[in-house]
Structures are given as structure tokens and as C-alpha cells.
Design a protein around this motif. Structure first.
Motif, PDB file in Angstrom:
ATOM      1  N   GLU A 135       0.808  -1.224   0.000  1.00 30.29           N
ATOM      2  CA  GLU A 135       0.000   0.000   0.000  1.00 30.29           C
ATOM      3  C   GLU A 135       0.838   1.270   0.000  1.00 30.29           C
ATOM      4  OE1 GLU A 135      -2.921  -0.157   3.109  1.00 30.29           O
ATOM      5  OE2 GLU A 135      -3.477  -2.235   2.638  1.00 30.29           O
ATOM      6  N   GLY A 136       2.158   1.110  -0.048  1.00 32.46           N
ATOM      7  CA  GLY A 136       3.020   2.281  -0.119  1.00 32.46           C
ATOM      8  C   GLY A 136       3.215   3.008   1.195  1.00 32.46           C
ATOM      9  N   ILE A 137       2.767   2.410   2.289  1.00 36.03           N
ATOM     10  CA  ILE A 137       2.977   3.039   3.605  1.00 36.03           C
ATOM     11  C   ILE A 137       4.458   3.062   3.929  1.00 36.03           C
ATOM     12  CG2 ILE A 137       2.454   2.845   6.070  1.00 36.03           C
ATOM     13  CD1 ILE A 137      -0.182   1.437   5.215  1.00 36.03           C
ATOM     14  N   LEU A 138       5.137   1.978   3.620  1.00 35.92           N
ATOM     15  CA  LEU A 138       6.593   1.908   3.733  1.00 35.92           C
ATOM     16  C   LEU A 138       7.158   1.869   2.314  1.00 35.92           C
ATOM     17  CD1 LEU A 138       8.754  -0.097   6.207  1.00 35.92           C
ATOM     18  CD2 LEU A 138       9.265  -0.210   3.771  1.00 35.92           C
ATOM     19  N   ASP A 139       7.925   2.868   1.966  1.00 36.38           N
ATOM     20  CA  ASP A 139       8.448   3.028   0.608  1.00 36.38           C
ATOM     21  C   ASP A 139       9.821   2.365   0.492  1.00 36.38           C
ATOM     22  OD1 ASP A 139       9.280   3.799  -1.884  1.00 36.38           O
ATOM     23  OD2 ASP A 139       9.008   5.950  -1.559  1.00 36.38           O
ATOM     24  N   PRO A 140       9.954   1.341  -0.351  1.00 30.72           N
ATOM     25  CA  PRO A 140      11.256   0.674  -0.506  1.00 30.72           C
ATOM     26  C   PRO A 140      12.360   1.610  -0.989  1.00 30.72           C
ATOM     27  CG  PRO A 140       9.502  -0.647  -1.463  1.00 30.72           C
ATOM     28  CD  PRO A 140       8.901   0.686  -1.134  1.00 30.72           C
TER      29      PRO A 140
ATOM     30  N   LEU B 120       8.102  -8.819  -0.014  1.00 35.71           N
ATOM     31  CA  LEU B 120       7.020  -8.063   0.607  1.00 35.71           C
ATOM     32  C   LEU B 120       6.352  -7.156  -0.419  1.00 35.71           C
ATOM     33  CD1 LEU B 120       8.805  -6.973   3.931  1.00 35.71           C
ATOM     34  CD2 LEU B 120       7.222  -8.887   3.612  1.00 35.71           C
ATOM     35  N   GLY B 121       5.040  -7.197  -0.454  1.00 32.44           N
ATOM     36  CA  GLY B 121       4.304  -6.339  -1.380  1.00 32.44           C
ATOM     37  C   GLY B 121       4.643  -6.562  -2.828  1.00 32.44           C
ATOM     38  N   GLY B 122       5.242  -7.712  -3.098  1.00 32.06           N
ATOM     39  CA  GLY B 122       5.622  -8.037  -4.470  1.00 32.06           C
ATOM     40  C   GLY B 122       6.849  -7.317  -4.976  1.00 32.06           C
ATOM     41  N   VAL B 123       7.484  -6.461  -4.122  1.00 32.95           N
ATOM     42  CA  VAL B 123       8.582  -5.631  -4.638  1.00 32.95           C
ATOM     43  C   VAL B 123       9.819  -5.595  -3.751  1.00 32.95           C
ATOM     44  CG1 VAL B 123       7.043  -4.116  -5.948  1.00 32.95           C
ATOM     45  CG2 VAL B 123       7.566  -3.566  -3.563  1.00 32.95           C
ATOM     46  N   LEU B 124       9.685  -5.896  -2.472  1.00 32.88           N
ATOM     47  CA  LEU B 124      10.799  -5.670  -1.545  1.00 32.88           C
ATOM     48  C   LEU B 124      11.255  -6.985  -0.918  1.00 32.88           C
ATOM     49  CD1 LEU B 124      11.003  -2.801   1.085  1.00 32.88           C
ATOM     50  CD2 LEU B 124      11.777  -5.099   1.640  1.00 32.88           C
TER      51      LEU B 124
ATOM     52  N   MET C 176       4.052   5.296  13.069  1.00 29.29           N
ATOM     53  CA  MET C 176       5.471   5.316  13.434  1.00 29.29           C
ATOM     54  C   MET C 176       6.369   5.537  12.219  1.00 29.29           C
ATOM     55  SD  MET C 176       5.674   5.315  16.632  1.00 29.29           S
ATOM     56  CE  MET C 176       6.276   4.443  18.081  1.00 29.29           C
ATOM     57  N   ILE C 177       5.951   5.081  11.053  1.00 34.19           N
ATOM     58  CA  ILE C 177       6.721   5.350   9.830  1.00 34.19           C
ATOM     59  C   ILE C 177       6.730   6.849   9.544  1.00 34.19           C
ATOM     60  CG2 ILE C 177       6.692   5.076   7.309  1.00 34.19           C
ATOM     61  CD1 ILE C 177       5.751   2.147   7.856  1.00 34.19           C
ATOM     62  N   VAL C 178       5.566   7.491   9.677  1.00 28.52           N
ATOM     63  CA  VAL C 178       5.492   8.940   9.499  1.00 28.52           C
ATOM     64  C   VAL C 178       6.412   9.643  10.497  1.00 28.52           C
ATOM     65  CG1 VAL C 178       3.973  10.948   9.746  1.00 28.52           C
ATOM     66  CG2 VAL C 178       3.173   8.918   8.507  1.00 28.52           C
ATOM     67  N   ARG C 179       6.381   9.175  11.728  1.00 30.43           N
ATOM     68  CA  ARG C 179       7.205   9.787  12.772  1.00 30.43           C
ATOM     69  C   ARG C 179       8.691   9.607  12.491  1.00 30.43           C
ATOM     70  NH1 ARG C 179       6.157   8.222  19.130  1.00 30.43           N
ATOM     71  NH2 ARG C 179       7.940   9.338  20.048  1.00 30.43           N
ATOM     72  N   ALA C 180       9.083   8.400  12.056  1.00 31.12           N
ATOM     73  CA  ALA C 180      10.496   8.140  11.758  1.00 31.12           C
ATOM     74  C   ALA C 180      10.978   8.981  10.586  1.00 31.12           C
ATOM     75  CB  ALA C 180      10.699   6.661  11.468  1.00 31.12           C
ATOM     76  N   GLU C 181      10.146   9.115   9.569  1.00 26.61           N
ATOM     77  CA  GLU C 181      10.535   9.903   8.400  1.00 26.61           C
ATOM     78  C   GLU C 181      10.666  11.381   8.755  1.00 26.61           C
ATOM     79  OE1 GLU C 181       7.590   8.756   5.546  1.00 26.61           O
ATOM     80  OE2 GLU C 181       8.696   6.953   4.925  1.00 26.61           O
ATOM     81  N   ALA C 182       9.816  11.863   9.664  1.00 25.87           N
ATOM     82  CA  ALA C 182       9.939  13.251  10.122  1.00 25.87           C
ATOM     83  C   ALA C 182      11.232  13.435  10.912  1.00 25.87           C
ATOM     84  CB  ALA C 182       8.729  13.624  10.973  1.00 25.87           C
ATOM     85  N   GLU C 183      11.564  12.458  11.770  1.00 30.63           N
ATOM     86  CA  GLU C 183      12.776  12.568  12.581  1.00 30.63           C
ATOM     87  C   GLU C 183      14.039  12.436  11.739  1.00 30.63           C
ATOM     88  OE1 GLU C 183      12.578   9.845  15.835  1.00 30.63           O
ATOM     89  OE2 GLU C 183      10.976  10.940  16.860  1.00 30.63           O
ATOM     90  N   GLN C 184      13.910  11.803  10.577  1.00 26.28           N
ATOM     91  CA  GLN C 184      15.064  11.744   9.679  1.00 26.28           C
ATOM     92  C   GLN C 184      15.492  13.150   9.268  1.00 26.28           C
ATOM     93  OE1 GLN C 184      14.420  10.209   5.730  1.00 26.28           O
ATOM     94  NE2 GLN C 184      16.451   9.253   5.644  1.00 26.28           N
TER      95      GLN C 184
END
Length: 398
Positions: free
Chosen positions: A255-260, A277-281, A362-370
């Protein structure tokens, strides 16, 4: 027709005595083979399956630390007794080094193998035993007075089994009121006293684990080109909910929530199949690591998914949170929230929808903290000293 003598001999050859069958089926809990011999006035015997490199994480390391601190406080000699593998003294020393604990006295290492009928352990009046599982406790109880046994209990071991003979024997050990229980976390003790083991309220003591600074150092915050995702992957340890984990991760990637393009995904554990995972990762699969390698790797992680169908926090979520990583784990019984350990951990229901939404947040939070860097300061409310964490336990046991 009356059976012949040959027929009777054949039947007898295939017939087992009941006690022989029980002994064969439950070899690890048969009485520890001992004999009396002169010995030191005080000796701590740590009884565990193995102290080799593949066994040193979490519970075994904690047992080693407690036995050493107890020996130091009482002036007792220390002996390590292993049951399934010959002891590796270097592994023992490595645990102490990584945890900043100095111990200059000699340690005796001995194997009393479960399947070795010739093995025996010399014991004396000064011997006390620190057991590490219901089966090591049961075997020691077969030979040693219960007043000289302390049981370090770090899991509801009844949960290792379906309801049956193994569960029953485990339950019988946990029900005993003539030994002392040392419980890893107040949460686990609270679970025991609410699930039929009310006597532990007066027969058990508890402690919270420590995370020395030299084990898990926080990485430099932010600005890494790619983010790192950790999944605690143990398909053969059912309580780690491997299949629910990969089910959710597959959806999160699809669903693209976690972007490879932004994340590297690591599966850390044993017997992990190659997956997409997700057919791509394709996750990067890492086997069990040596202690220092594990510590350095954990310190590089941004977000972890650690599923534990257990009534206590368990070590991996805390390992991650101590470094400042974000963690998603699941609720179970009395384990509803882990904010008292770290604000970096969220604890959600283990259904797929709740886990997915927890990961999304948490993915949103981690990407912001990056971009901004992790918040400064300490990320947890845990002791960084085992001497401090176990001080009250050692005083009660000495």
C-alpha cells in the motif's frame, strides 16, 4: 491359541516399564545426578541449558549477571552447570564485559548432560542453586532441598505448550511454595498472580532489567540517506507471531505506507525463509548475531516491529527503545502500554488493522525525525546499571 515362548519373548521385548517410559520422555527433569563431597563453605550453582554464543541473549545473559552479582555480594564461589551443551567460558566472560561487570574470581564450568548417564555433580552443604527454567528447577528439586533453590523466571513457561502433560508439569513447578521465585519485571509477576499463581505475591520478588550504556549507544540523530526497519523474525518461536508480522508488512509495503526507495528492511532471527514483501521488496535476512554486533546493529535502527504474545515487555522492544529507535509491539494480557519504559514504544492490539495503523503512524514519525533528528536526551526510564537494578534482589537472596 496359547502363545509360544518365542511369542512371549517378542512381546516382552516391545514392552516398556512405565517408569522407563516416563524417564525417557522427560529426561531433562529427572533428578540431577549428585554425590556428596567436601566443598567450599558457600557456592552458587547456576543451572542452565547452555551458555554458548547462540544462547546468550536475553534471559541467559540475565541469569549470568545475577549469579555473578550474588557471588560477589556473598563471597561465595561460583559454578556454572550446563545441561545440553558443554559450557563456553568465553561466552560467560563476554556477557560480563559487555555489561560492564568486573569479576576477578575463578568460575568453575561443568556439564552434567541430560543424556550422559555417567555424569555426576559433586555437592556439599554450602551449595545453593539458581535455576533458569521449570525443567532445570524440576531436575534440581529431585536431588536438592527446596530451601537451597532460587528460580529465575523470565517467561510464563506454561505458554510454551498446549494444555497437556508438559503444561501440567510446568504448572506443578510454578505452583510450589517451598522455593523462591525471582521474576523479570513487575508486569510478569502481576500476570502470574492473576492467572492462578496467587502464592507468588508472597513467594516471589521482581526486578526490572538494566541496559548499560556500553551495550547500546544511541546513533547520531537524523540525516541518514536511508531508514532502517527491524523485524524480529522467529518463525519457529510461535509466541513471536511471525506470520502475523509478515502478513502486516506485506500490506504496508503493497500500500506504499513503507516506501522501498526510502527504507531498508531487516529480518533478524533464525530459520527465516526468503520472502518478497508487497511483491517488490526483499528483506535483508540476518542470523543471530554475536552480542557486540547485535548491539551495534540495533543502534542503527530507526523503527522496529517486535511481536510478542507474552505478558511482559521482552528484551527486543526495550533494546531498540533504549537507543532511541521507534518500536511497534502488541498488547497481551496485562501488557497494555509500555510508556513507563519508553515513550518510543507503542503497544497496539495484535489484529492486522491495528498493527498496520500503528506502523503507519510510526513510519510517518520516523521519516519526520530523519529530517529533524531524534529528540535529545534519554529515551527511556530504565536503569543503566545491573548492580542498581538487581541490588534489592541480591540483598534478599544473600
Amino acid at each position: 491359541m496359547t502363545p509360544s515362548a518365542a511369542d512371549l519373548r517378542a512381546i516382552a521385548a516391545d514392552t516398556l516399564d512405565v517408569r522407563a517410559l516416563i524417564k525417557r520422555s522427560y529426561a531433562p527433569i529427572q533428578p540431577l545426578p549428585v554425590y556428596s563431597a567436601p566443598g567450599p563453605s558457600a557456592r552458587i550453582n547456576l543451572v542452565t541449558d547452555s551458555i554458548n554464543s547462540g544462547s546468550l541473549f536475553g534471559g541467559v545473559a540475565t541469569a549470568i549477571i545475577l549469579s555473578v552479582l550474588l557471588a560477589k555480594r556473598t563471597g561465595a564461589k561460583l559454578r556454572v552447570v550446563t545441561r545440553t551443551e558443554a559450557p563456553d567460558a568465553s561466552g560467560f566472560a563476554h556477557v560480563l564485559e559487555c555489561n560492564g561487570i568486573k569479576y576477578v574470581d575463578d568460575v568453575e564450568f561443568v556439564q552434567v548432560g541430560v543424556s550422559d548417564e555417567r555424569a555426576q555433580l559433586d555437592v556439599c552443604e554450602g551449595d545453593r542453586f539458581l535455576t533458569t527454567s521449570w525443567w532445570t528447577t524440576a531436575c534440581v528439586l529431585g536431588s536438592i532441598p527446596p530451601s537451597r533453590i532460587d528460580y529465575l523466571l523470565q517467561e510464563d513457561e506454561r505458554m510454551f505448550y498446549p494444555h497437556g502433560d508438559d503444561w501440567l508439569r510446568c504448572q506443578e513447578v510454578l505452583m510450589r511454595e517451598d522455593i523462591r521465585f525471582i521474576i523479570n519485571t513487575e508486569m510478569l509477576l502481576r500476570h502470574f498472580t492473576s492467572t492462578g499463581l496467587e502464592h507468588m505475591a508472597s513467594h516471589a520478588m521482581w526486578f526490572e532489567p538494566a541496559f548499560p550504556n556500553q551495550i547500546l549507544r544511541a546513533p547520531n540523530p537524523g540525516n541518514e540517506q536511508r531508514l532502517k526497519f527491524f523485524f524480529y523474525a522467529r518463525p519457529n518461536n510461535l509466541r513471536n507471531l511471525f506470520y502475523r508480522g509478515i502478513e502486516v508488512l506485506d500490506e504496508v509495503v503493497a500500500e506504499g505506507i513503507l516506501d522501498p526507495k526510502s527504507w531498508d528492511v531487516y529480518f533478524v532471527g533464525k530459520d527465516v525463509p526468503k520472502l518478497r514483501l508487497g511483491g517488490v521488496l526483499e528483506p535483508i535476512v540476518l542470523p543471530t548475531m554475536e552480542w557486540r554486533d547485535y548491539s551495534a546493529f540495533i543502534a542503527s535502527i530507526d523503527l522496529g516491529l517486535c511481536l510478542m504474545a507474552t505478558p511482559h515487555p521482552s528484551y527486543p522492544p526495550l533494546d531498540l527503545a533504549v537507543t532511541g529507535a521507534l518500536v511497534v509491539t502488541n498488547q497481551f494480557g496485562v501488557k497494555r502500554d509500555l510508556q513507563n519504559y519508553s515513550s518510543r514504544i507503542i503497544c497496539v492490539q495484535p489484529d492486522a488493522k491495528s498493527l498496520k495503523e500503528g506502523l503507519r503512524a510510526m513510519i510517518v514519525r520516523a521519516e519526520a525525525e530523519q529530517k529533524t533528528g531524534r529528540p535529545s536526551g534519554k529515551h527511556h526510564h530504565l536503569s543503566t546499571s545491573w548492580e542498581t537494578s538487581l541490588a534489592a534482589i541480591v540483598e534478599q537472596l544473600r
